[in-house]
Design a protein around this motif. Structure first.
Motif, PDB file in Angstrom:
ATOM      1  N   SER A   1      33.243  21.674  44.572  1.00 15.02           N
ATOM      2  CA  SER A   1      32.705  20.703  45.533  1.00 15.02           C
ATOM      3  C   SER A   1      33.437  20.801  46.866  1.00 15.02           C
ATOM      4  O   SER A   1      32.811  20.780  47.934  1.00 15.02           O
ATOM      5  CB  SER A   1      32.839  19.286  44.981  1.00 15.02           C
TER       6      SER A   1
ATOM      7  N   LYS B   1      35.006  23.440  48.073  1.00 10.78           N
ATOM      8  CA  LYS B   1      34.606  24.699  48.720  1.00 10.78           C
ATOM      9  C   LYS B   1      33.225  24.559  49.351  1.00 10.78           C
ATOM     10  O   LYS B   1      32.980  25.063  50.449  1.00 10.78           O
ATOM     11  CB  LYS B   1      34.594  25.834  47.698  1.00 10.78           C
ATOM     12  N   THR B   2      32.324  23.871  48.659  1.00 12.78           N
ATOM     13  CA  THR B   2      30.972  23.676  49.173  1.00 12.78           C
ATOM     14  C   THR B   2      30.986  22.831  50.450  1.00 12.78           C
ATOM     15  O   THR B   2      30.285  23.130  51.414  1.00 12.78           O
ATOM     16  CB  THR B   2      30.089  23.004  48.103  1.00 12.78           C
TER      17      THR B   2
ATOM     18  N   ARG C   1      29.811  24.094  54.116  1.00 13.31           N
ATOM     19  CA  ARG C   1      28.808  23.331  54.881  1.00 13.31           C
ATOM     20  C   ARG C   1      29.326  23.057  56.293  1.00 13.31           C
ATOM     21  O   ARG C   1      28.604  23.218  57.273  1.00 13.31           O
ATOM     22  CB  ARG C   1      28.490  22.029  54.157  1.00 13.31           C
TER      23      ARG C   1
END
Length: 196
Positions: free
Chosen positions: A157, A159-160, A164
Motif C-alpha cells: 500500500s 509503495k502504491t 501514485r
C-alpha cells in the motif's frame, strides 16, 4: 452494509469441526448487549481488550459453556465497530448453542468476508490489505504467507501511494511543459505575424 447502525452480526473465525477451542466473533452496536445476555448479566461493562473467563447461557439460563471473552471497543477493533470474541470449547454442539442464542437475541449470521469488509468500510484497512487477508488464509507456501503478511502490514500500500504521488507529479510536469510550449508557440506566431 455491515457498518449500519443496529446491524450486529456474528460468525465463526476458526475452522468448523471439533477442536480444542472455537472462536466466535460478534461485531456491531449490539455486541455488548448480546454479551450481557449471554453472561446472564454478569458482564455488563467489559473493559477494552480485557479477557474474562466466565460461563455463558442461552435465553433460558441453561449453561452453554465456560469461555474466555474479550471485548474490543470501536473504533479500536478489527472491524472498527464494537467487537466481541468468545473462545469456547471446540465442540460443534457448543458452537451451535451459541449461534442459536445469538440468533434469538436478534443478531444475524455474518456473510462471508463481512468482518474484513467492515474493516475496509471503516478505513481500518485498504483494499490491498483486505485482499491480502484472503491470500494469507489460502496461501500454501512460506513465500505466499510472507508476501501476504507484508501486504497486510501495508508495505505494498505504501509503495502504491508513493507511485501514485510520483505519477501525479510527473503528470503535473508534463502539463506544465505543454502549457509553456503552447505559450511559446503563440508568442512565436504573434512575433512572426508582426514581422511579416
Amino acid at each position: 452494509m455491515s457498518n449500519k447502525k443496529g446491524n450486529t452480526y456474528f460468525g465463526l473465525s476458526t475452522p468448523a469441526g471439533r477442536s480444542a477451542t472455537a472462536t466466535i466473533r460478534i461485531s456491531g452496536r449490539k455486541s455488548i448487549k448480546a454479551l450481557e445476555k449471554l453472561t446472564a448479566g454478569k458482564l455488563k461493562n467489559p473493559k477494552h481488550r480485557k479477557s474474562t473467563v466466565l460461563n455463558i447461557y442461552n435465553k433460558n439460563n441453561t449453561l452453554i459453556d465456560n469461555v474466555v471473552v474479550t471485548f474490543f471497543k470501536g473504533p479500536n477493533s478489527y472491524t472498527g465497530d464494537d467487537l466481541v470474541e468468545i473462545h469456547t470449547h471446540g465442540n460443534p454442539i457448543i458452537v451451535n448453542n451459541v449461534y442459536d442464542s445469538l440468533l434469538s437475541f436478534g443478531l444475524r449470521l455474518a456473510e462471508p468476508g463481512e468482518f474484513t469488509r467492515a474493516a475496509y468500510l471503516n478505513n481500518k484497512i485498504d483494499l490491498i490489505q483486505a485482499e491480502s487477508i484472503l491470500s494469507l488464509i489460502n496461501s500454501n507456501t512460506k513465500e505466499g504467507v510472507n508476501l501476504s503478511l507484508n501486504n497486510i502490514s501495508g508495505t505494498l500500500s505504501a509503495k502504491t501511494v508513493k507511485m501514485r504521488a510520483d505519477i501525479i507529479s510527473a503528470l503535473g510536469f508534463v502539463e506544465y511543459e505543454l502549457d509553456i510550449s503552447e505559450t511559446d508557440t503563440q508568442k512565436n506566431t504573434i512575433i512572426n505575424t508582426h514581422k511579416s
